[in-house]
Design a protein around this motif. Structure first.
Motif, PDB file in Angstrom:
ATOM      1  N   LYS A 188       0.806  -1.222   0.000  1.00  0.00           N
ATOM      2  CA  LYS A 188       0.000   0.000   0.000  1.00  0.00           C
ATOM      3  C   LYS A 188       0.838   1.270   0.000  1.00  0.00           C
ATOM      4  N   HIS A 189       2.148   1.157   0.223  1.00  0.00           N
ATOM      5  CA  HIS A 189       2.977   2.354   0.299  1.00  0.00           C
ATOM      6  C   HIS A 189       3.682   2.661  -1.031  1.00  0.00           C
ATOM      7  N   SER A 190       4.431   1.683  -1.572  1.00  0.00           N
ATOM      8  CA  SER A 190       5.146   1.981  -2.825  1.00  0.00           C
ATOM      9  C   SER A 190       4.256   1.782  -4.049  1.00  0.00           C
ATOM     10  N   CYS A 191       3.246   0.889  -3.951  1.00  0.00           N
ATOM     11  CA  CYS A 191       2.342   0.667  -5.079  1.00  0.00           C
ATOM     12  C   CYS A 191       1.078   1.489  -4.857  1.00  0.00           C
ATOM     13  N   SER A 192       1.233   2.784  -4.961  1.00  0.00           N
ATOM     14  CA  SER A 192       0.126   3.702  -4.674  1.00  0.00           C
ATOM     15  C   SER A 192      -0.460   4.253  -5.957  1.00  0.00           C
ATOM     16  N   ARG A 193      -1.773   4.378  -5.988  1.00  0.00           N
ATOM     17  CA  ARG A 193      -2.441   4.916  -7.171  1.00  0.00           C
ATOM     18  C   ARG A 193      -2.076   6.377  -7.403  1.00  0.00           C
ATOM     19  N   ALA A 194      -1.593   7.041  -6.363  1.00  0.00           N
ATOM     20  CA  ALA A 194      -1.203   8.447  -6.507  1.00  0.00           C
ATOM     21  C   ALA A 194       0.011   8.593  -7.421  1.00  0.00           C
ATOM     22  N   LEU A 195       0.752   7.490  -7.609  1.00  0.00           N
ATOM     23  CA  LEU A 195       1.926   7.509  -8.487  1.00  0.00           C
ATOM     24  C   LEU A 195       1.494   7.070  -9.883  1.00  0.00           C
ATOM     25  N   LEU A 358       7.268   8.735  11.335  1.00  0.00           N
ATOM     26  CA  LEU A 358       7.487   7.785  10.233  1.00  0.00           C
ATOM     27  C   LEU A 358       6.507   8.035   9.090  1.00  0.00           C
ATOM     28  N   ASN A 359       5.257   8.263   9.428  1.00  0.00           N
ATOM     29  CA  ASN A 359       4.255   8.555   8.399  1.00  0.00           C
ATOM     30  C   ASN A 359       4.585   9.838   7.644  1.00  0.00           C
ATOM     31  N   LYS A 360       5.123  10.829   8.342  1.00  0.00           N
ATOM     32  CA  LYS A 360       5.527  12.085   7.710  1.00  0.00           C
ATOM     33  C   LYS A 360       6.677  11.842   6.728  1.00  0.00           C
ATOM     34  N   ILE A 361       7.646  11.025   7.130  1.00  0.00           N
ATOM     35  CA  ILE A 361       8.777  10.688   6.254  1.00  0.00           C
ATOM     36  C   ILE A 361       8.276   9.983   4.996  1.00  0.00           C
ATOM     37  N   LEU A 362       7.361   9.053   5.168  1.00  0.00           N
ATOM     38  CA  LEU A 362       6.811   8.317   4.020  1.00  0.00           C
ATOM     39  C   LEU A 362       6.106   9.272   3.063  1.00  0.00           C
ATOM     40  N   SER A 363       5.374  10.211   3.603  1.00  0.00           N
ATOM     41  CA  SER A 363       4.669  11.201   2.786  1.00  0.00           C
ATOM     42  C   SER A 363       5.656  12.072   2.000  1.00  0.00           C
ATOM     43  N   ILE A 364       6.768  12.452   2.635  1.00  0.00           N
ATOM     44  CA  ILE A 364       7.774  13.292   1.968  1.00  0.00           C
ATOM     45  C   ILE A 364       8.441  12.526   0.827  1.00  0.00           C
ATOM     46  N   ILE A 365       8.747  11.237   1.047  1.00  0.00           N
ATOM     47  CA  ILE A 365       9.358  10.419  -0.009  1.00  0.00           C
ATOM     48  C   ILE A 365       8.409  10.314  -1.197  1.00  0.00           C
ATOM     49  N   THR A 366       7.122  10.107  -0.910  1.00  0.00           N
ATOM     50  CA  THR A 366       6.124  10.000  -1.981  1.00  0.00           C
ATOM     51  C   THR A 366       6.062  11.284  -2.796  1.00  0.00           C
ATOM     52  N   MET A 383      10.437   3.465  -0.036  1.00  0.00           N
ATOM     53  CA  MET A 383       9.041   3.558   0.390  1.00  0.00           C
ATOM     54  C   MET A 383       8.546   2.229   0.949  1.00  0.00           C
ATOM     55  N   ALA A 384       8.958   1.139   0.304  1.00  0.00           N
ATOM     56  CA  ALA A 384       8.556  -0.190   0.785  1.00  0.00           C
ATOM     57  C   ALA A 384       9.131  -0.442   2.176  1.00  0.00           C
ATOM     58  N   GLU A 385      10.402  -0.067   2.366  1.00  0.00           N
ATOM     59  CA  GLU A 385      11.063  -0.291   3.655  1.00  0.00           C
ATOM     60  C   GLU A 385      10.424   0.556   4.754  1.00  0.00           C
ATOM     61  N   VAL A 386      10.172   1.829   4.469  1.00  0.00           N
ATOM     62  CA  VAL A 386       9.529   2.699   5.455  1.00  0.00           C
ATOM     63  C   VAL A 386       8.084   2.246   5.688  1.00  0.00           C
ATOM     64  N   GLY A 387       7.429   1.794   4.637  1.00  0.00           N
ATOM     65  CA  GLY A 387       6.056   1.308   4.760  1.00  0.00           C
ATOM     66  C   GLY A 387       5.953   0.096   5.676  1.00  0.00           C
ATOM     67  N   ILE A 388       6.898  -0.827   5.558  1.00  0.00           N
ATOM     68  CA  ILE A 388       6.924  -1.999   6.439  1.00  0.00           C
ATOM     69  C   ILE A 388       7.126  -1.551   7.884  1.00  0.00           C
ATOM     70  N   ALA A 389       7.984  -0.554   8.069  1.00  0.00           N
ATOM     71  CA  ALA A 389       8.224  -0.017   9.417  1.00  0.00           C
ATOM     72  C   ALA A 389       6.944   0.595   9.988  1.00  0.00           C
TER      73      ALA A 389
END
Length: 688
Positions: A188-195, A358-366, A383-389
């Motif tokens: 759900k983090h790296s395979c996002s429809r927003a990308l 962590l969620n903020k970091i994931l959002s910035i990477i996206t 993104m996958a690594e941070v998403g798992i975290a």
């Protein structure tokens, strides 16, 4: 009111289907079920509470009944019909058999789809990356791939590119190894429809089908996962759905599992220590200055959590006497010792801060990936690594919220426990779970849904819905409709036999007598199923009877379930003696119609001893209120299981045979009559 147009569609569908089915027999019970489902969902009984609990005995044809009764109403009111099941077998029957047949013979023009979790789909972008990469630049492979691995990736890529495979793991003809699947699975983090380059991934295309479909088939786990997230995340919004919950007797236990959480103490300490390393990795690959603040906050709060976890570990090391002989420690009434309470509150607060960072970091990477400041091949693995975290920390936070929760006199306490794990690196498991989920189900599902029909062949216990209501949070006078429809089968063809026994379960000589009785009641040249209360008892009897019967004893656990049943059925088809020994797990979902089962032996009443921390906590709470756990939990559960066990013998209309129960407590104890009365009207042979 039920619209005339809907009534006409139901009547026409029924007429078409009855004419199309060979040897179709009119079932008044099925017709009544169709009508009651339609009226309930149309709001005839209660416009604000369109809920029905329906126990439909074997042979009524409940799948056809709820399709006939619910789909026309749902389509008229512009609602999605969501059919939820507990087993893959029923899902496959609906998708491959029942729904295509219904579509062919109904005047309704509808679309249906099977809904699966994200983990069952590959990510198109990840698959293409993996297939295009050279062996020396495979950052995704954790270990060097074999030739077979590389060949499999090429086959997957080609089949997908050619439109011959839709990216669904279950539809690939051979198993896809976990080492490959984990590299291409949608997350759900790296395979996002927003990308933009992920918008056409299989999971997102499958989700597009939901909007086009009138009927969705799901499993209970996926449905409850959606409601736990607030609804409308995986499936459509609950107030836009009519839910049919088949095999609904599984709902309470699945809901409880979804609401529980656990962590391993030492491995969590090690994991929090690695957050600093993750932060350095993010800082090296993402140049956005906005990452600096959340990164520092994540590391600082993570170190604070690590420090508090170390104190928890010290507490358990200093209080070894808390653990019983089985290395477990359950906290009575869900109340932690004062010292642990302080640690739990601190860990809850700090881990919440860490998760937010962590969620903020994931959002910035996206965002960095979207604006092109970070390349795809760098951003996606990160993104996958941070998403798992994030996912791991979400579970962690949930646990400490439960552990730190203040007890309430109005609510049942939580079950909270610790258990030592003896492994190469010893650890301590910390866990918490609700013991009653009725309030959660009411809040997340019953009060939110446009309508619900809960159906199963076994929902009542001791001839009453009281136990099921207590488990699910439904009330007798809340507008919910209740319906019990008996099977149309002639149960007089089956004899229920209670032979004389000198000993009862729990006495020293019962097992010895049991061996003699099982041998005595095995029927030659028939299908024999013997159900035991435990693996230990099953193996004991099998060992004692080894070589003393003129047939092979097939034991559950010796082979896979499918292989065991295939072997058993071969003996039945030859007309020789077939003997299958099994435990309680074979008392449900086992379909042995006709000559495959004519002799069923139940060795002992299926009383469950509360051995899990959740069951023990539930019994403790009932006792604290002056109740009796045996009367309130054990006997109703045994009633349901006994009905299910006896139901193995009668699967089709012409089935016949004998059920023998070798537990005299059915006639010697006060609760026995209630258990007997709840069974179908078999021909009884009770020896005095």
């Amino acid at each position: 009111m039920l619209a005339d147009k809907v009534k006409k569609i139901i009547r026409q569908s029924y007429q078409n289907i009855s004419q199309a089915l060979p040897d179709y027999q009119v079932r008044k019970e099925q017709n009544y079920l169709v009508a009651e489902i339609a009226k309930t969902l149309a709001g005839e009984y209660d416009k604000r509470r369109r809920i029905m609990v329906a126990e439909a005995g074997t042979g009524i044809g409940k799948s056809l009944a709820y399709l006939l009764g619910a789909l026309p109403v749902a389509m008229q009111l512009n609602k999605k019909l969501v059919v939820s099941t507990a087993t893959v077998t029923l899902q496959e029957q609906l998708i491959n058999k029942d729904l295509p047949f219904f579509l062919q013979h109904s005047p309704l023009n509808f679309k249906f789809a099977l809904v699966k979790g994200r983990q069952r789909y590959c990510c198109e972008h990840k698959l293409f990356q993996l297939a295009d990469a050279n062996n020396d630049q495979l950052p995704l492979w954790q270990d060097k791939p074999t030739k077979q691995d590389l060949a499999m990736v090429k086959r997957l890529h080609k089949a997908y590119s050619d439109g011959k495979w839709q990216g669904d793991r279950d539809s690939w003809p051979t198993p896809i190894g976990d080492n490959i699947w984990q590299l291409i699975v949608a997350d759900k983090h790296s395979c996002s429809r927003a990308l933009s380059h992920h918008q056409h991934c299989p999971f997102h295309r499958a989700r597009d089908e939901l909007d086009k479909s009138d009927l969705l088939v799901v499993n209970h786990a996926l449905l409850l996962a959606d409601t736990e997230l607030g609804g409308g995340v995986i499936l459509p919004e609950p107030d836009q759905c009519f839910y049919i919950m088949d095999e609904a007797h599984h709902i309470p236990s699945i809901a409880r599992d979804f609401s529980s959480a656990n962590i391993q103490l030492n491995s969590s300490i090690s994991w929090f220590a690695k957050l600093e390393q993750l932060n350095r990795k993010v800082a090296q690959q993402v140049t956005a200055r906005s990452c600096i603040g959340p990164g520092i906050e994540m590391v600082e709060s993570g170190l604070a959590v690590k420090k508090e976890l170390a104190k928890v570990a010290e507490f358990f090391n200093a209080n070894a006497q808390l653990f019983s002989q089985d290395d477990s420690c359950r906290f009575a009434m869900g109340e932690l010792p004062d010292a642990l309470n302080l640690f739990a509150a601190a860990i809850r607060d700090e881990s919440k801060i860490c998760l937010k960072a962590l969620n903020k970091i994931l959002s910035i990477i996206t965002e960095s990936l979207k604006d092109g400041s970070v390349k795809t091949k760098v951003a996606e693995p990160l993104m996958a690594e941070v998403g798992i975290a994030v996912q791991r920390l979400e579970n962690f936070v949930n646990l400490w919220y439960m552990l730190a929760k203040e007890p309430s006199a109005k609510q049942a306490p939580l079950a909270c426990w610790a258990k030592k794990i003896q492994a190469q690196e010893p650890d301590i498991l910390l866990a918490a779970s609700p013991i009653e989920v009725g309030g959660l189900l009411e809040h997340q599902l019953w009060s939110q849904a446009a309508g619900c029909v809960l159906c199963s062949a076994t929902l009542s216990a001791l001839s009453s819905f009281d136990f099921f209501r207590q488990q699910t949070g439904l009330k007798q006078q809340d507008g919910t409709q209740y319906l019990r429809l008996k099977s149309p089968f002639d149960y007089r063809k089956v004899t229920l036999s209670l032979p004389k026994m000198r000993y009862e379960p729990g006495t020293d000589n019962f097992d010895s007598e049991l061996c003699d009785k099982v041998k005595q009641f095995i029927e030659p040249n028939q299908g024999n199923l013997i159900l035991f209360a435990s693996y230990w008892q099953m193996r004991l009897v099998a060992e004692k009877l080894d070589g003393k019967l003129d047939a092979e004893i097939l034991q559950q656990g010796q082979l896979s379930r499918q292989a065991l049943l295939e072997k058993y059925k071969k003996y039945c088809d030859k007309g020789t003696t077939a003997i299958l020994f099994g435990t309680g797990s074979l008392s449900e979902g086992l379909d042995l119609p006709g000559h495959y089962l004519t002799n069923l032996i139940i060795t002992k009443l299926p009383f469950a001893v509360p051995t899990s921390p959740v069951e023990e906590a539930h019994a403790e709470w009932i006792q604290s209120k002056g109740g009796n756990p045996f009367i309130q939990i054990t006997i109703p559960e045994a009633s349901k299981k006994l009905i299910q066990s006896c139901g193995r013998l009668v699967r089709k209309e012409n089935d016949w045979g004998r059920i023998t129960i070798l537990d005299r407590r059915l006639v010697t104890r006060r609760y026995g009559q209630g258990l007997l009365d709840a069974l179908p009207p078999f021909t009884r042979n009770i020896e005095q």
